[in-house]
Design a protein around this motif. Structure first.
Motif, PDB file in Angstrom:
ATOM      1  N   ASP A  86      -2.060  44.078  38.669  1.00 62.12           N
ATOM      2  CA  ASP A  86      -2.605  44.046  37.505  1.00 62.12           C
ATOM      3  C   ASP A  86      -2.148  42.930  36.425  1.00 62.12           C
ATOM      4  OD1 ASP A  86      -3.328  46.686  38.111  1.00 62.12           O
ATOM      5  OD2 ASP A  86      -1.524  47.731  37.287  1.00 62.12           O
ATOM      6  N   PRO A  87      -3.416  42.439  35.625  1.00 59.98           N
ATOM      7  CA  PRO A  87      -3.010  41.306  34.560  1.00 59.98           C
ATOM      8  C   PRO A  87      -2.245  42.061  33.562  1.00 59.98           C
ATOM      9  CG  PRO A  87      -5.094  41.092  35.457  1.00 59.98           C
ATOM     10  CD  PRO A  87      -4.625  42.435  35.803  1.00 59.98           C
ATOM     11  N   ILE A  88      -1.256  41.335  33.056  1.00 58.70           N
ATOM     12  CA  ILE A  88      -0.632  41.568  31.733  1.00 58.70           C
ATOM     13  C   ILE A  88      -0.653  40.763  30.696  1.00 58.70           C
ATOM     14  CG2 ILE A  88       1.621  42.278  30.892  1.00 58.70           C
ATOM     15  CD1 ILE A  88       0.871  43.936  33.057  1.00 58.70           C
ATOM     16  N   LEU A  89      -1.151  41.207  29.432  1.00 61.76           N
ATOM     17  CA  LEU A  89      -1.426  40.394  28.225  1.00 61.76           C
ATOM     18  C   LEU A  89      -0.349  40.815  27.154  1.00 61.76           C
ATOM     19  CD1 LEU A  89      -5.192  40.860  27.822  1.00 61.76           C
ATOM     20  CD2 LEU A  89      -3.845  39.098  28.917  1.00 61.76           C
ATOM     21  N   ILE A  90       0.141  39.664  26.523  1.00 59.78           N
ATOM     22  CA  ILE A  90       0.918  39.873  25.312  1.00 59.78           C
ATOM     23  C   ILE A  90       0.368  39.805  23.933  1.00 59.78           C
ATOM     24  CG2 ILE A  90       3.275  39.200  24.528  1.00 59.78           C
ATOM     25  CD1 ILE A  90       3.380  40.368  27.191  1.00 59.78           C
ATOM     26  N   TRP A 102      -7.994  40.745  18.899  1.00 57.28           N
ATOM     27  CA  TRP A 102      -8.365  41.279  20.087  1.00 57.28           C
ATOM     28  C   TRP A 102      -7.331  42.441  20.592  1.00 57.28           C
ATOM     29  CZ3 TRP A 102      -4.440  41.416  23.758  1.00 57.28           C
ATOM     30  CH2 TRP A 102      -3.489  40.657  23.754  1.00 57.28           C
ATOM     31  N   TYR A 103      -6.310  42.701  19.718  1.00 54.00           N
ATOM     32  CA  TYR A 103      -5.327  44.057  19.892  1.00 54.00           C
ATOM     33  C   TYR A 103      -6.420  44.911  19.526  1.00 54.00           C
ATOM     34  CZ  TYR A 103      -2.183  47.411  18.539  1.00 54.00           C
ATOM     35  OH  TYR A 103      -1.716  48.804  18.374  1.00 54.00           O
ATOM     36  N   TYR A 104      -6.990  44.752  18.279  1.00 49.43           N
ATOM     37  CA  TYR A 104      -7.572  46.116  17.705  1.00 49.43           C
ATOM     38  C   TYR A 104      -9.105  46.526  18.377  1.00 49.43           C
ATOM     39  CZ  TYR A 104      -4.312  45.202  13.868  1.00 49.43           C
ATOM     40  OH  TYR A 104      -3.374  45.068  13.163  1.00 49.43           O
ATOM     41  N   ASN A 105      -9.432  45.120  18.804  1.00 49.90           N
ATOM     42  CA  ASN A 105     -10.588  45.346  20.136  1.00 49.90           C
ATOM     43  C   ASN A 105     -10.346  46.108  21.116  1.00 49.90           C
ATOM     44  OD1 ASN A 105     -11.895  43.837  18.066  1.00 49.90           O
ATOM     45  ND2 ASN A 105     -11.953  41.976  19.347  1.00 49.90           N
ATOM     46  N   VAL A 140       7.052  33.485  32.123  1.00 54.40           N
ATOM     47  CA  VAL A 140       5.959  32.900  32.317  1.00 54.40           C
ATOM     48  C   VAL A 140       5.891  31.893  30.816  1.00 54.40           C
ATOM     49  CG1 VAL A 140       3.642  32.875  31.860  1.00 54.40           C
ATOM     50  CG2 VAL A 140       4.719  34.841  33.328  1.00 54.40           C
ATOM     51  N   TYR A 141       6.131  32.092  29.901  1.00 46.32           N
ATOM     52  CA  TYR A 141       6.178  31.392  28.801  1.00 46.32           C
ATOM     53  C   TYR A 141       7.410  31.634  27.705  1.00 46.32           C
ATOM     54  CZ  TYR A 141       4.847  29.127  24.490  1.00 46.32           C
ATOM     55  OH  TYR A 141       4.568  28.263  23.262  1.00 46.32           O
ATOM     56  N   ALA A 142       8.304  30.908  27.653  1.00 46.00           N
ATOM     57  CA  ALA A 142       9.501  30.984  26.774  1.00 46.00           C
ATOM     58  C   ALA A 142       9.149  31.351  25.324  1.00 46.00           C
ATOM     59  CB  ALA A 142      10.510  30.165  26.900  1.00 46.00           C
ATOM     60  N   GLY A 143       7.988  30.770  24.901  1.00 44.61           N
ATOM     61  CA  GLY A 143       7.668  30.744  23.573  1.00 44.61           C
ATOM     62  C   GLY A 143       7.529  32.359  23.125  1.00 44.61           C
ATOM     63  N   TYR A 144       7.350  33.120  24.102  1.00 41.48           N
ATOM     64  CA  TYR A 144       7.433  34.690  23.787  1.00 41.48           C
ATOM     65  C   TYR A 144       8.673  35.204  23.110  1.00 41.48           C
ATOM     66  CZ  TYR A 144       2.838  35.098  26.197  1.00 41.48           C
ATOM     67  OH  TYR A 144       1.491  34.985  26.639  1.00 41.48           O
ATOM     68  N   GLN A 157       6.487  45.043  16.539  1.00 43.66           N
ATOM     69  CA  GLN A 157       6.938  44.946  17.875  1.00 43.66           C
ATOM     70  C   GLN A 157       5.491  44.328  18.295  1.00 43.66           C
ATOM     71  OE1 GLN A 157       8.854  48.106  19.977  1.00 43.66           O
ATOM     72  NE2 GLN A 157       7.505  47.791  21.696  1.00 43.66           N
ATOM     73  N   ILE A 158       5.645  43.270  19.357  1.00 43.81           N
ATOM     74  CA  ILE A 158       4.475  42.610  19.940  1.00 43.81           C
ATOM     75  C   ILE A 158       4.068  43.491  20.817  1.00 43.81           C
ATOM     76  CG2 ILE A 158       3.989  40.762  21.267  1.00 43.81           C
ATOM     77  CD1 ILE A 158       6.044  39.063  19.800  1.00 43.81           C
ATOM     78  N   PRO A 159       2.809  43.956  20.901  1.00 48.50           N
ATOM     79  CA  PRO A 159       2.316  44.915  21.963  1.00 48.50           C
ATOM     80  C   PRO A 159       2.081  44.141  23.268  1.00 48.50           C
ATOM     81  CG  PRO A 159       1.001  44.950  19.825  1.00 48.50           C
ATOM     82  CD  PRO A 159       2.118  43.619  19.713  1.00 48.50           C
ATOM     83  N   VAL A 160       1.985  44.988  24.342  1.00 46.62           N
ATOM     84  CA  VAL A 160       1.904  44.443  25.655  1.00 46.62           C
ATOM     85  C   VAL A 160       0.607  45.364  26.439  1.00 46.62           C
ATOM     86  CG1 VAL A 160       2.987  44.262  28.012  1.00 46.62           C
ATOM     87  CG2 VAL A 160       4.213  43.621  25.994  1.00 46.62           C
ATOM     88  N   PHE A 161      -0.143  44.742  27.127  1.00 43.30           N
ATOM     89  CA  PHE A 161      -1.174  45.387  27.751  1.00 43.30           C
ATOM     90  C   PHE A 161      -1.209  45.229  29.268  1.00 43.30           C
ATOM     91  CE2 PHE A 161      -2.760  45.336  23.434  1.00 43.30           C
ATOM     92  CZ  PHE A 161      -3.565  46.579  23.145  1.00 43.30           C
ATOM     93  N   ARG A 162      -1.352  46.287  29.662  1.00 37.19           N
ATOM     94  CA  ARG A 162      -1.822  46.237  31.164  1.00 37.19           C
ATOM     95  C   ARG A 162      -3.165  46.463  31.335  1.00 37.19           C
ATOM     96  NH1 ARG A 162       1.145  47.003  35.823  1.00 37.19           N
ATOM     97  NH2 ARG A 162       3.178  47.697  34.688  1.00 37.19           N
ATOM     98  N   LEU A 163      -3.876  45.430  32.425  1.00 36.96           N
ATOM     99  CA  LEU A 163      -5.367  45.719  32.613  1.00 36.96           C
ATOM    100  C   LEU A 163      -5.506  45.978  34.123  1.00 36.96           C
ATOM    101  CD1 LEU A 163      -6.540  42.142  31.458  1.00 36.96           C
ATOM    102  CD2 LEU A 163      -6.242  44.304  29.976  1.00 36.96           C
ATOM    103  N   ASP A 164      -6.084  47.370  34.003  1.00 37.77           N
ATOM    104  CA  ASP A 164      -6.195  48.058  35.365  1.00 37.77           C
ATOM    105  C   ASP A 164      -7.635  47.755  35.847  1.00 37.77           C
ATOM    106  OD1 ASP A 164      -3.812  49.504  35.333  1.00 37.77           O
ATOM    107  OD2 ASP A 164      -4.536  50.927  33.968  1.00 37.77           O
ATOM    108  N   PRO A 165      -7.963  47.356  37.178  1.00 33.50           N
ATOM    109  CA  PRO A 165      -9.271  47.026  37.597  1.00 33.50           C
ATOM    110  C   PRO A 165     -10.199  48.247  37.462  1.00 33.50           C
ATOM    111  CG  PRO A 165      -7.552  46.141  39.027  1.00 33.50           C
ATOM    112  CD  PRO A 165      -6.765  47.041  38.004  1.00 33.50           C
ATOM    113  N   HIS A 166     -11.341  47.791  37.176  1.00 36.30           N
ATOM    114  CA  HIS A 166     -12.527  48.816  37.193  1.00 36.30           C
ATOM    115  C   HIS A 166     -12.756  49.202  38.712  1.00 36.30           C
ATOM    116  CE1 HIS A 166     -14.830  50.157  33.654  1.00 36.30           C
ATOM    117  NE2 HIS A 166     -14.415  49.182  33.202  1.00 36.30           N
TER     118      HIS A 166
END
Length: 166
Positions: A86-90, A102-105, A140-144, A157-166
């Protein structure tokens, strides 16, 4: 071109560390916000996904969402990594006070595409899972880590998303 697999535990070489150091600088932040955010989606499409996600050392891919209010297609180039398959987005928004659009989207319309592959996005709400994934994101990126330091005083709090494949 399929979405490039990004292992968050992979050791980074000197080019990666230099890119990361620049990205965390004032000039790098300006470049990311004002230049890269506009040209990276075009480069990704024009190169069939090889640029910027493979030529540059910090991987990115276009996230395609549906606008929360407009219902119109939206696209933004984002850094990501994988947790298993699963890809993860911050949703850091460069450490700003508000979440990125894009969070609200994704909250309104969880069906999305990352790098041309279809997914359903789920926000991580479990505290232990959130801590584990955010620690991987910092690999992955220390800037986080910088962004979390910037948002802590305002209580975001910075949201984290898991992307589940369709």
């Amino acid at each position: 071109m399929p979405l490039r697999y990004v292992d968050p535990t992979k050791r980074h070489g000197p080019a990666y560390r230099a890119t990361e150091r620049f990205g965390r600088s004032r000039a790098g932040q300006f470049y990311a916000r004002k230049v890269a955010s506009r040209i990276d989606p075009w480069l990704y499409r024009a190169s069939g996904g090889r640029l910027p996600s493979q030529a540059w050392t910090i991987p990115t891919a276009p996230l395609k969402t549906t606008g929360a209010r407009s219902g119109q297609p939206r696209e933004v180039q984002l850094t990501y990594f994988h947790d298993g398959r699963d890809p993860i987005l911050i949703a850091s928004n460069y450490g700003e006070a508000k979440h990125p659009q894009w969070y609200y989207n994704l909250i309104a319309h969880p069906d999305c595409q990352l790098g041309g592959e279809r997914f359903v996005a789920t926000e991580i709400t479990d505290a232990d899972e959130y801590a584990r994934l955010f620690a991987l994101a910092e690999q992955v990126y220390a800037g986080y880590r910088d962004y979390r330091t910037m948002t802590a005083p305002i209580g975001r709090q910075i949201p984290v998303f898991r992307l589940d494949p369709h």
